[in-house]
Design a protein around this motif. Structure first.
Motif, short mmCIF file in Angstrom:
data_model
loop_
_atom_site.label_atom_id
_atom_site.label_comp_id
_atom_site.label_asym_id
_atom_site.label_seq_id
_atom_site.Cartn_x
_atom_site.Cartn_y
_atom_site.Cartn_z
N UNK A 143 0.88 -1.17 0.00
CA UNK A 143 0.00 0.00 0.00
C UNK A 143 0.92 1.22 0.00
N UNK A 144 0.69 2.17 -0.89
CA UNK A 144 1.64 3.27 -1.09
C UNK A 144 1.99 4.11 0.13
N UNK A 145 1.08 4.24 1.09
CA UNK A 145 1.36 5.11 2.24
C UNK A 145 2.25 4.48 3.31
N UNK A 146 2.63 3.24 3.16
CA UNK A 146 3.39 2.55 4.21
C UNK A 146 4.69 3.29 4.58
N UNK A 147 5.55 3.66 3.65
CA UNK A 147 6.78 4.36 4.07
C UNK A 147 6.52 5.66 4.84
N UNK A 148 5.53 6.42 4.43
CA UNK A 148 5.20 7.68 5.13
C UNK A 148 4.66 7.41 6.53
N UNK A 149 3.81 6.41 6.67
CA UNK A 149 3.25 6.09 7.99
C UNK A 149 4.34 5.56 8.93
N UNK A 150 5.27 4.77 8.39
CA UNK A 150 6.37 4.27 9.22
C UNK A 150 7.28 5.42 9.64
N UNK A 151 7.57 6.34 8.72
CA UNK A 151 8.39 7.51 9.07
C UNK A 151 7.71 8.32 10.18
N UNK A 152 6.40 8.47 10.10
CA UNK A 152 5.66 9.16 11.16
C UNK A 152 5.84 8.42 12.49
N UNK A 153 5.71 7.08 12.46
CA UNK A 153 5.87 6.28 13.67
C UNK A 153 7.25 6.40 14.27
N UNK A 154 8.27 6.38 13.42
CA UNK A 154 9.66 6.53 13.89
C UNK A 154 9.83 7.89 14.58
N UNK A 155 9.30 8.93 13.99
CA UNK A 155 9.41 10.28 14.57
C UNK A 155 8.63 10.38 15.88
N UNK A 156 7.42 9.84 15.91
CA UNK A 156 6.59 9.90 17.11
C UNK A 156 7.25 9.16 18.28
N UNK A 157 7.85 8.02 18.00
CA UNK A 157 8.48 7.21 19.04
C UNK A 157 9.48 8.01 19.87
N UNK A 158 10.15 8.96 19.25
CA UNK A 158 11.15 9.77 19.95
C UNK A 158 10.54 10.70 21.00
N UNK A 159 9.23 10.94 20.92
CA UNK A 159 8.58 11.91 21.81
C UNK A 159 7.62 11.29 22.82
N UNK A 160 7.42 9.98 22.75
CA UNK A 160 6.43 9.37 23.64
C UNK A 160 7.10 8.72 24.84
N UNK A 161 6.34 8.63 25.90
CA UNK A 161 6.79 7.96 27.11
C UNK A 161 6.45 6.48 26.98
N UNK A 162 7.43 5.58 27.06
CA UNK A 162 7.14 4.15 26.93
C UNK A 162 6.10 3.65 27.94
#
Length: 155
Positions: free
Chosen positions: A130-149
């Protein structure tokens, strides 16, 4: 009676990263009208019987990859997409960040033909997807840096 002008499906997607955050779980769709044979994230439509958004996520996770697969999801943020299906119906697709925590993946053979752990760096070359997969993963990678585990929830 609902007004078809305002009808849409709410279809949650789960971006499941590996335990070390280096790869993403993708499953190959089968028997699906819009993306048959393409790799996608797991997830699906909310049911009216789901008591909450998290309950819907857990139900879909259990239906698609099994109850023994342990996933921690971050419920406080989504990346939402609008999608118009080939049949003309509309979908809202909230994407959730998640991490695989262990257990066995038992793929639902009625929905998927195979699954793969794909390295984040290899996503652009993976086909069909599905074409949006790389963009959604990049969003997830960026978000991970700001969230509390500690704010992740097991589903």
């Amino acid at each position: 009676m609902s007004d078809p002008k305002y009808s849409f499906q709410y279809c949650q997607k789960i971006i499941v990263f590996s335990e070390d955050w280096s790869s993403v779980l993708l499953a190959k769709r089968q028997g699906e009208a819009d993306y048959d044979g393409a790799f996608s994230f797991i997830g699906g439509k909310m049911d009216t019987s789901d008591e909450s958004i998290l309950a819907g996520l857990a139900r879909e996770k259990n239906e698609e990859i099994g109850e023994s697969a342990k996933i921690h999801v971050y419920p406080k943020a989504t990346n939402n997409l609008f999608f118009r299906k080939k049949d003309g119906s509309s979908m809202i697709l909230p994407h959730y960040l998640a991490q695989f925590m262990g257990g066995k993946i038992t793929l639902n053979p009625e929905e998927y033909s195979e699954f793969r752990w794909v390295a984040v760096d290899d996503l652009p070359a993976l086909e069909p997807k599905i074409p949006n997969i790389p963009d959604m993963v990049a969003w997830g990678v960026a978000l991970k840096e700001f969230v509390n585990p500690k704010e992740f929830v097991e589903i």
